[in-house]
Motif scaffolding. Structure first.
Motif, PDB file in Angstrom:
ATOM      1  N   LEU A  34       0.822  -1.195   0.000  1.00 16.61           N
ATOM      2  CA  LEU A  34       0.000   0.000   0.000  1.00 16.61           C
ATOM      3  C   LEU A  34       0.859   1.250   0.000  1.00 16.61           C
ATOM      4  N   LEU A  35       1.609   1.421  -1.055  1.00 19.79           N
ATOM      5  CA  LEU A  35       2.455   2.599  -1.193  1.00 19.79           C
ATOM      6  C   LEU A  35       1.931   3.446  -2.329  1.00 19.79           C
ATOM      7  N   VAL A  36       1.809   4.744  -2.096  1.00 18.33           N
ATOM      8  CA  VAL A  36       1.326   5.633  -3.153  1.00 18.33           C
ATOM      9  C   VAL A  36       2.424   5.905  -4.133  1.00 18.33           C
ATOM     10  N   SER A  37       2.081   6.011  -5.362  1.00 15.58           N
ATOM     11  CA  SER A  37       2.954   6.643  -6.327  1.00 15.58           C
ATOM     12  C   SER A  37       2.246   6.781  -7.638  1.00 15.58           C
ATOM     13  N   ALA A  38       2.913   7.460  -8.505  1.00 13.63           N
ATOM     14  CA  ALA A  38       2.474   7.629  -9.854  1.00 13.63           C
ATOM     15  C   ALA A  38       1.142   8.275  -9.996  1.00 13.63           C
ATOM     16  N   GLY A  39       0.587   8.726  -8.944  1.00 10.56           N
ATOM     17  CA  GLY A  39      -0.660   9.450  -9.020  1.00 10.56           C
ATOM     18  C   GLY A  39      -1.792   8.614  -9.487  1.00 10.56           C
ATOM     19  N   LEU A  40      -1.820   7.353  -9.118  1.00  6.07           N
ATOM     20  CA  LEU A  40      -2.771   6.465  -9.743  1.00  6.07           C
ATOM     21  C   LEU A  40      -3.898   6.037  -8.832  1.00  6.07           C
ATOM     22  N   ILE A  41      -4.040   6.662  -7.721  1.00  2.00           N
ATOM     23  CA  ILE A  41      -5.203   6.386  -6.901  1.00  2.00           C
ATOM     24  C   ILE A  41      -6.245   7.388  -7.333  1.00  2.00           C
ATOM     25  N   CYS A  42      -7.215   6.921  -8.080  1.00  2.00           N
ATOM     26  CA  CYS A  42      -8.012   7.817  -8.892  1.00  2.00           C
ATOM     27  C   CYS A  42      -9.480   7.785  -8.532  1.00  2.00           C
ATOM     28  N   THR A  43     -10.190   8.732  -9.047  1.00  2.00           N
ATOM     29  CA  THR A  43     -11.631   8.805  -8.867  1.00  2.00           C
ATOM     30  C   THR A  43     -12.284   9.087 -10.203  1.00  2.00           C
ATOM     31  N   ALA A  44     -13.589   8.863 -10.285  1.00  2.00           N
ATOM     32  CA  ALA A  44     -14.284   9.087 -11.544  1.00  2.00           C
ATOM     33  C   ALA A  44     -14.747  10.527 -11.656  1.00  2.00           C
ATOM     34  N   ALA A  45     -14.746  11.048 -12.853  1.00  2.00           N
ATOM     35  CA  ALA A  45     -15.250  12.390 -13.122  1.00  2.00           C
ATOM     36  C   ALA A  45     -15.616  12.455 -14.585  1.00  2.00           C
ATOM     37  N   HIS A  46     -16.306  13.496 -14.990  1.00  2.00           N
ATOM     38  CA  HIS A  46     -16.649  13.645 -16.394  1.00  2.00           C
ATOM     39  C   HIS A  46     -15.427  14.136 -17.153  1.00  2.00           C
ATOM     40  N   ALA A  47     -15.119  13.464 -18.257  1.00  2.00           N
ATOM     41  CA  ALA A  47     -13.903  13.784 -19.005  1.00  2.00           C
ATOM     42  C   ALA A  47     -13.872  15.233 -19.449  1.00  2.00           C
ATOM     43  N   ALA A  48     -15.038  15.773 -19.783  1.00  2.00           N
ATOM     44  CA  ALA A  48     -15.073  17.146 -20.279  1.00  2.00           C
ATOM     45  C   ALA A  48     -14.612  18.138 -19.221  1.00  2.00           C
ATOM     46  N   GLU A  49     -14.681  17.753 -17.954  1.00  2.00           N
ATOM     47  CA  GLU A  49     -14.315  18.648 -16.867  1.00  2.00           C
ATOM     48  C   GLU A  49     -12.896  18.408 -16.370  1.00  2.00           C
ATOM     49  N   ASP A  50     -12.256  17.347 -16.832  1.00  2.00           N
ATOM     50  CA  ASP A  50     -10.955  16.976 -16.299  1.00  2.00           C
ATOM     51  C   ASP A  50      -9.865  17.968 -16.689  1.00  2.00           C
ATOM     52  N   SER A  51      -8.901  18.133 -15.785  1.00  2.00           N
ATOM     53  CA  SER A  51      -7.673  18.840 -16.121  1.00  2.00           C
ATOM     54  C   SER A  51      -6.763  17.878 -16.876  1.00  2.00           C
ATOM     55  N   LEU A  52      -5.870  18.412 -17.687  1.00  2.00           N
ATOM     56  CA  LEU A  52      -4.981  17.588 -18.499  1.00  2.00           C
ATOM     57  C   LEU A  52      -3.534  17.862 -18.120  1.00  2.00           C
ATOM     58  N   THR A  53      -2.751  16.800 -17.966  1.00  2.00           N
ATOM     59  CA  THR A  53      -1.368  16.975 -17.525  1.00  2.00           C
ATOM     60  C   THR A  53      -0.531  17.747 -18.537  1.00  2.00           C
ATOM     61  N   ASN A  54      -0.890  17.680 -19.807  1.00  2.00           N
ATOM     62  CA  ASN A  54      -0.106  18.396 -20.820  1.00  2.00           C
ATOM     63  C   ASN A  54      -0.670  19.785 -21.121  1.00  2.00           C
ATOM     64  N   ARG A  55      -1.597  20.243 -20.275  1.00  2.00           N
ATOM     65  CA  ARG A  55      -2.128  21.604 -20.387  1.00  2.00           C
ATOM     66  C   ARG A  55      -2.132  22.234 -19.000  1.00  2.00           C
ATOM     67  N   GLN A  56      -0.948  22.527 -18.520  1.00  2.00           N
ATOM     68  CA  GLN A  56      -0.798  23.070 -17.177  1.00  2.00           C
ATOM     69  C   GLN A  56      -1.276  24.518 -17.114  1.00  2.00           C
ATOM     70  N   GLY A  57      -1.916  24.863 -16.001  1.00  2.00           N
ATOM     71  CA  GLY A  57      -2.360  26.232 -15.793  1.00  2.00           C
ATOM     72  C   GLY A  57      -1.202  27.141 -15.407  1.00  2.00           C
ATOM     73  N   ASP A  58      -1.489  28.422 -15.328  1.00  2.00           N
ATOM     74  CA  ASP A  58      -0.498  29.435 -14.963  1.00  2.00           C
ATOM     75  C   ASP A  58      -0.726  29.839 -13.512  1.00  2.00           C
ATOM     76  N   ILE A  59       0.264  29.611 -12.666  1.00  2.00           N
ATOM     77  CA  ILE A  59       0.110  29.927 -11.250  1.00  2.00           C
ATOM     78  C   ILE A  59       0.240  31.421 -10.968  1.00  2.00           C
ATOM     79  N   THR A  60       0.856  32.172 -11.865  1.00  2.00           N
ATOM     80  CA  THR A  60       1.166  33.579 -11.595  1.00  2.00           C
ATOM     81  C   THR A  60      -0.040  34.398 -11.133  1.00  2.00           C
ATOM     82  N   PRO A  61      -1.204  34.309 -11.802  1.00  2.00           N
ATOM     83  CA  PRO A  61      -2.351  35.099 -11.342  1.00  2.00           C
ATOM     84  C   PRO A  61      -2.899  34.638  -9.988  1.00  2.00           C
ATOM     85  N   LEU A  62      -2.476  33.461  -9.540  1.00  2.00           N
ATOM     86  CA  LEU A  62      -2.981  32.909  -8.284  1.00  2.00           C
ATOM     87  C   LEU A  62      -2.102  33.260  -7.093  1.00  2.00           C
ATOM     88  N   CYS A  63      -0.894  33.765  -7.359  1.00  2.00           N
ATOM     89  CA  CYS A  63       0.112  33.935  -6.308  1.00  2.00           C
ATOM     90  C   CYS A  63      -0.301  34.911  -5.218  1.00  2.00           C
TER      91      CYS A  63
END
Length: 382
Positions: A34-63
């Motif tokens: 029972l060791l976490v890694s790879a970010g693979l402990i997942c949950t279901a969601a609607h694909a249209a709402e999912d974030s994508l790893t290859n489309r990272q947001g910009d943190i600057t406006p959030l700082c």
């Protein structure tokens, strides 16, 4: 080998968690992988709402403008995937000039120390706490206390029980069912017909079941593809067990056209089982590949024995979504990204998309990281 394993205990039933605690959580966790890694402990969601790893947001406006101290709490630090994730945190926060300090803790597999680390970070004045909830519900009291103390807590990579807004801000996890559907679509387009086997992790592992449910549902669109197993094949996310399991499948089924796994290590073990049996390797479909698997694939192609291959990656970047959510919560800014994340295609033999392979870096290195090359190289030199 290397220890890029995954925890499903965070999503395990409450009765099972209680039994684990009664036996001694630390030993039980180690015993059943029972060791976490790879970010693979997942949950279901609607694909249209999912974030994508290859489309990272910009943190600057959030700082925002308030000075902040950020804590990173790890339950099982030390392997290359974890080191890469920590470097991703530091790289993401480098865009916020008001970050005064980053505090890191590693519980080394000890759930009591993990909770103590959280309490210590609160005492040291952290404003944002990014954490891998390796020990599941056992960590909720410490997380809840931190939230009550005004710390914005964001668990990632493992789904954990609890109430958003009370126990944590949001829980950043992968969308396992949608990942299963993506696998099915690739098989439908490229394998087209034949027998499919799914290999999961430990017995009863919730994320493996979610992956399989997504795959099974996705395959309904492709009647010429048959999923042979009703329950996922147990591998314990261990290369030795996975290779034995694959050998058993070879003996049981005269024809296997595709093997789907929820971990790159088990995918490589399955491929090796076919090679050792002097059989053609079927299509390999997986998530969270690593340098060893990808180098093996490219070597096979060079030797003229390439197998169809598809992998989804970018899991070390899940932590960046967690960082942005935590910073936004503390600064009072708005992060509209979904906490449900989809990894991106990293290798796709059908489209000529080759993975990276670098024999000079560790076998468990994840080269799909969003880190600049010089920072990723520095991780491997640690």
């Amino acid at each position: 080998m290397f220890d890029k394993f995954r925890v499903w205990q965070a999503a395990a039933p409450k009765k099972m968690q209680n039994r684990l605690v009664a036996k001694g959580v630390k030993n039980a966790l180690r015993k059943i992988g029972l060791l976490v890694s790879a970010g693979l402990i997942c949950t279901a969601a609607h694909a249209a709402e999912d974030s994508l790893t290859n489309r990272q947001g910009d943190i600057t406006p959030l700082c925002g403008s308030k000075p902040m101290i950020v804590g990173v709490s790890d339950g099982y630090g030390g392997n290359t995937w974890r080191k890469t994730g920590l470097a991703e945190v530091k790289d993401e926060l480098s865009h916020c000039k008001n970050v005064k300090r980053i505090i890191y803790s590693n519980a080394n597999g000890d759930p009591q120390k993990a909770n103590s680390d959280i309490n210590s970070m609160v005492a040291q004045g952290v404003n944002v706490l990014i954490m891998l909830p390796d020990f599941g519900a056992v960590q909720l009291p410490a997380m809840r206390a931190a939230m009550k103390a005004g710390v914005e807590v964001v668990p990632y990579s493992a789904q954990i029980a609890g109430v958003p807004g009370r126990d944590y801000v949001v829980n950043v996890v992968g969308d396992s069912k949608q990942i299963g559907i993506l696998w099915a679509d690739w098989l439908g387009a490229n394998v087209k017909r034949g027998n499919v086997v799914f290999m999961g992790g430990s017995p009863g592992a919730a994320p493996s079941q979610n992956f399989m449910d997504g795959l099974r549902g996705g395959l309904k669109k492709y009647p010429n593809l048959k999923l042979l197993n009703e329950q996922f094949v147990v591998t314990n996310w261990n290369p030795v067990d996975a290779q034995k399991a694959a050998a058993g499948l070879i003996a049981q089924y005269p024809q296997i056209n595709a093997i789907v796994t929820d971990y790159g290590v088990t995918a490589l073990a399955a491929a090796k089982a076919f090679e050792q049996a002097h059989l053609s390797v079927p299509a390999i479909v997986t998530i969270a590949s690593d340098n060893e698997l990808n180098c093996h694939y490219l070597s096979a192609r060079k030797a003229g024995t390439a197998f169809p291959y598809y992998t989804l990656d970018g899991t070390t970047t899940y932590v960046r979504f967690a960082v942005r959510h935590g910073v936004a919560a503390y600064q009072g800014t708005t992060d509209n990204e979904s906490p449900a994340v989809l990894p991106s295609a990293y290798a796709d033999s059908a489209k000529g998309l080759d993975p990276k392979c670098d024999p000079s870096v560790p076998p468990d290195a994840d080269l799909s990281s969003a880190l600049p090359p010089e920072k990723l190289k520095a991780v491997f030199e640690q």
